[in-house]
Design an enzyme around this catalytic site. Structure first.
Site, PDB file in Angstrom:
ATOM      1  N   ALA A 251       0.704  -1.182  -0.064  1.00 25.19           N
ATOM      2  CA  ALA A 251       0.008   0.126  -0.020  1.00 25.19           C
ATOM      3  C   ALA A 251       0.832   1.330  -0.078  1.00 25.19           C
ATOM      4  O   ALA A 251       0.201   2.195   0.001  1.00 25.19           O
ATOM      5  CB  ALA A 251      -1.217   0.003   1.259  1.00 25.19           C
ATOM      6  N   ALA A 252       2.196   1.039  -0.186  1.00 31.80           N
ATOM      7  CA  ALA A 252       2.784   2.327  -0.249  1.00 31.80           C
ATOM      8  C   ALA A 252       2.514   3.226  -1.524  1.00 31.80           C
ATOM      9  O   ALA A 252       2.274   4.489  -1.260  1.00 31.80           O
ATOM     10  CB  ALA A 252       4.295   1.961  -0.737  1.00 31.80           C
ATOM     11  N   GLY A 253       2.051   2.556  -2.690  1.00 33.62           N
ATOM     12  CA  GLY A 253       1.543   3.351  -3.752  1.00 33.62           C
ATOM     13  C   GLY A 253       0.253   3.940  -3.512  1.00 33.62           C
ATOM     14  O   GLY A 253      -0.124   5.090  -3.814  1.00 33.62           O
ATOM     15  N   ASP A 254      -0.754   3.400  -2.790  1.00 34.86           N
ATOM     16  CA  ASP A 254      -2.055   3.973  -2.059  1.00 34.86           C
ATOM     17  C   ASP A 254      -1.753   5.121  -1.327  1.00 34.86           C
ATOM     18  O   ASP A 254      -2.343   5.925  -1.424  1.00 34.86           O
ATOM     19  CB  ASP A 254      -2.803   2.766  -1.406  1.00 34.86           C
ATOM     20  CG  ASP A 254      -2.904   1.534  -2.209  1.00 34.86           C
ATOM     21  OD1 ASP A 254      -3.154   1.772  -3.497  1.00 34.86           O
ATOM     22  OD2 ASP A 254      -3.118   0.585  -1.933  1.00 34.86           O
TER      23      ASP A 254
HETATM   24  P1  ATP Z   1       2.378  -0.795  -3.793  1.00 38.16           P
HETATM   25  O1  ATP Z   1       1.810  -1.642  -4.969  1.00 38.16           O
HETATM   26  O2  ATP Z   1       3.273  -1.540  -2.839  1.00 38.16           O
HETATM   27  O3  ATP Z   1       1.222  -0.185  -2.954  1.00 38.16           O
HETATM   28  P2  ATP Z   1       3.356   0.736  -5.749  1.00 38.16           P
HETATM   29  O4  ATP Z   1       4.305  -0.429  -6.458  1.00 38.16           O
HETATM   30  O5  ATP Z   1       2.177   1.181  -6.349  1.00 38.16           O
HETATM   31  O6  ATP Z   1       3.082   0.337  -4.331  1.00 38.16           O
HETATM   32  P3  ATP Z   1       5.910   1.883  -5.219  1.00 38.16           P
HETATM   33  O7  ATP Z   1       6.562   2.675  -6.406  1.00 38.16           O
HETATM   34  O8  ATP Z   1       6.488   0.793  -4.773  1.00 38.16           O
HETATM   35  O9  ATP Z   1       4.261   2.122  -5.633  1.00 38.16           O
HETATM   36  O10 ATP Z   1       5.957   2.948  -4.209  1.00 38.16           O
HETATM   37  C1  ATP Z   1       5.362   3.919  -4.230  1.00 38.16           C
HETATM   38  C2  ATP Z   1       6.080   5.254  -3.437  1.00 38.16           C
HETATM   39  O11 ATP Z   1       6.186   5.075  -2.131  1.00 38.16           O
HETATM   40  C3  ATP Z   1       7.232   5.677  -4.202  1.00 38.16           C
HETATM   41  O12 ATP Z   1       7.425   6.584  -5.293  1.00 38.16           O
HETATM   42  C4  ATP Z   1       8.131   6.207  -2.930  1.00 38.16           C
HETATM   43  O13 ATP Z   1       7.940   7.515  -2.813  1.00 38.16           O
HETATM   44  C5  ATP Z   1       7.525   5.445  -1.928  1.00 38.16           C
HETATM   45  N1  ATP Z   1       8.338   4.102  -1.238  1.00 38.16           N
HETATM   46  C6  ATP Z   1       8.203   3.045  -1.821  1.00 38.16           C
HETATM   47  N2  ATP Z   1       8.880   2.087  -1.250  1.00 38.16           N
HETATM   48  C7  ATP Z   1       9.837   2.902  -0.490  1.00 38.16           C
HETATM   49  C8  ATP Z   1      10.945   2.551   0.370  1.00 38.16           C
HETATM   50  N3  ATP Z   1      11.447   1.639   0.678  1.00 38.16           N
HETATM   51  N4  ATP Z   1      11.288   3.752   0.951  1.00 38.16           N
HETATM   52  C9  ATP Z   1      10.913   4.820   0.954  1.00 38.16           C
HETATM   53  N5  ATP Z   1       9.931   5.425   0.140  1.00 38.16           N
HETATM   54  C10 ATP Z   1       9.217   4.333  -0.363  1.00 38.16           C
HETATM   55  O1  RIB Z   2      -2.009  -1.939  -2.676  1.00 42.30           O
HETATM   56  C1  RIB Z   2      -2.128  -2.693  -1.595  1.00 42.30           C
HETATM   57  C2  RIB Z   2      -3.443  -3.589  -1.808  1.00 42.30           C
HETATM   58  O2  RIB Z   2      -3.421  -4.180  -2.718  1.00 42.30           O
HETATM   59  C3  RIB Z   2      -3.628  -4.434  -0.434  1.00 42.30           C
HETATM   60  O3  RIB Z   2      -4.266  -3.912   0.303  1.00 42.30           O
HETATM   61  C4  RIB Z   2      -4.344  -5.375  -1.339  1.00 42.30           C
HETATM   62  O4  RIB Z   2      -5.700  -5.498  -0.639  1.00 42.30           O
HETATM   63  C5  RIB Z   2      -4.356  -5.324  -2.641  1.00 42.30           C
HETATM   64  O5  RIB Z   2      -5.546  -4.831  -3.052  1.00 42.30           O
END
Ligand code: ATP
Ligand code: RIB
Length: 308
Positions: A251-254
């Site tokens: 959920a980093a992306g969220d």
């Molecule tokens: P997820 O699918 O896990 O929710 P995502 O793949 O859509 O995430 P990421 O690019 O992994 O998106 O992460 C989104 C943002 O979160 C990045 O642009 C960055 O700002 C932050 N982020 C992700 N991982 C890290 C990390 N290890 N340390 C610091 N910031 C991070």
């Molecule tokens: O982005 C993270 C989310 O992806 C999780 O909470 C899971 O429910 C999936 O939808």
């Protein structure tokens, strides 16, 4: 009065195993912990924006199982308006998640009720959709519903940000209606059917490609490398991630999308909104789980004061 952010998307229960690493195909390993967390890309973004103190309405579905009530209450408790969260007959969405010791994850989502979020149900939510200052969507609901939303957004001149996750190819007609698209690296490869070259040049080329497809603005999420902003007719800008000890990047992306939307809605520039979003996401990766990892506005303020 602030116009709300309205999120049209998924609501899941996350079943999470934390292990030392993610197993390979055919392999069995012993995990360390098992937890359930409230998740779903739509609900995560809603909770994140609400915890930052911005008014948010969620349009989505939960199932008629006991998880449905818990998921709805979780949203309410976080301050999300759930008046347009429907209960549909059958199971709620679930996500089976394995995390490794570096915070990495692998996820399988079974959409359940999210798969029944039809355009017809969006018609019933028109009152709130029309009031939106910003519409946010992802791809854990039927594509035809996202396409319907994009047409609605265009007709009503409301900005729409699509997080194209999970990855899939998308029709050009949909891409042309988006104000922002926010893919991560794998989603970018899937959208463009290309192998993303490492480094900034590869990211810039991919972003340019997406602009060529008709999207108005692109924000590539690059994990611990940060993000890249590409607006039409402007220089591209890379914002580095904050350095933190990641325990769970789920959920980093969220977190990022919610932070970015809140920043823009509060009138910040695109760059400042992306820095704010990076802080929201960085804090979220230091904590386990999806929704429980989202920081409050005060926590982000303190983090930024310390880091900038
Ligand atoms: P997820 O699918 O896990 O929710 P995502 O793949 O859509 O995430 P990421 O690019 O992994 O998106 O992460 C989104 C943002 O979160 C990045 O642009 C960055 O700002 C932050 N982020 C992700 N991982 C890290 C990390 N290890 N340390 C610091 N910031 C991070
Ligand atoms: O982005 C993270 C989310 O992806 C999780 O909470 C899971 O429910 C999936 O939808």
């Amino acid at each position: 009065m602030q116009k709300p952010i309205v999120i049209v998307g998924s609501i899941n229960l996350d079943l999470v195993v934390a292990a030392d690493r993610i197993p390979q195909v055919g392999e069995t390993i012993i995990g360390n912990t098992f937890n359930t967390f409230y998740g779903g890309k739509g609900a995560n973004q809603a909770v994140a924006a609400a915890k930052l103190g911005y008014p948010v309405s969620m349009v989505g579905n939960v199932g008629s199982d006991p998880f449905g009530t818990q998921l709805r209450n979780g949203l309410k408790d976080a301050g999300v308006d759930t008046a347009y969260v429907n209960t549909v007959e059958g199971p709620s969405g679930v996500a089976l998640i394995t995390t490794g010791s570096g915070g990495e994850n692998s996820i399988v989502v079974v959409p359940g009720a999210n798969g029944c979020l039809t355009p017809k149900l969006l018609e019933k939510a028109e009152t709130i959709l029309e009031r939106a200052g910003f519409l946010l969507a992802q791809l854990e609901i039927p594509l035809e519903t996202v396409e319907y939303l994009a047409q609605f957004a265009e007709r009503h001149d409301i900005p729409l940000m699509l997080d194209p996750a999970p990855a899939r190819e998308l029709p050009r007609a949909l891409l042309r209606r988006l104000t922002w698209i926010t893919p991560n690296e794998t989603e970018t490869q899937e959208l463009l059917r290309i192998k993303l070259e490492n480094g900034d040049q590869g990211s810039c080329e991919a972003a340019e490609h997406l602009l060529d497809c008709g999207v108005k603005n692109v924000l590539l999420k690059l994990g611990s490398r940060g993000c890249l902003i590409a607006e039409r007719n402007s220089a591209k800008e890379r914002i580095p991630a904050f350095s933190v000890d990641a325990v769970d990047t789920t959920a980093a992306g969220d977190a990022f999308n919610a932070g970015f939307a809140v920043g823009l809605m509060r009138g910040s520039t695109v760059t400042r909104s992306a820095v704010f979003a990076s802080a929201v996401a960085a804090i979220s990766v230091t904590r386990p789980g999806a929704q429980p990892s989202m920081p409050t506005g005060y926590e982000v303020e303190c983090f930024l004061k310390e880091r900038l």
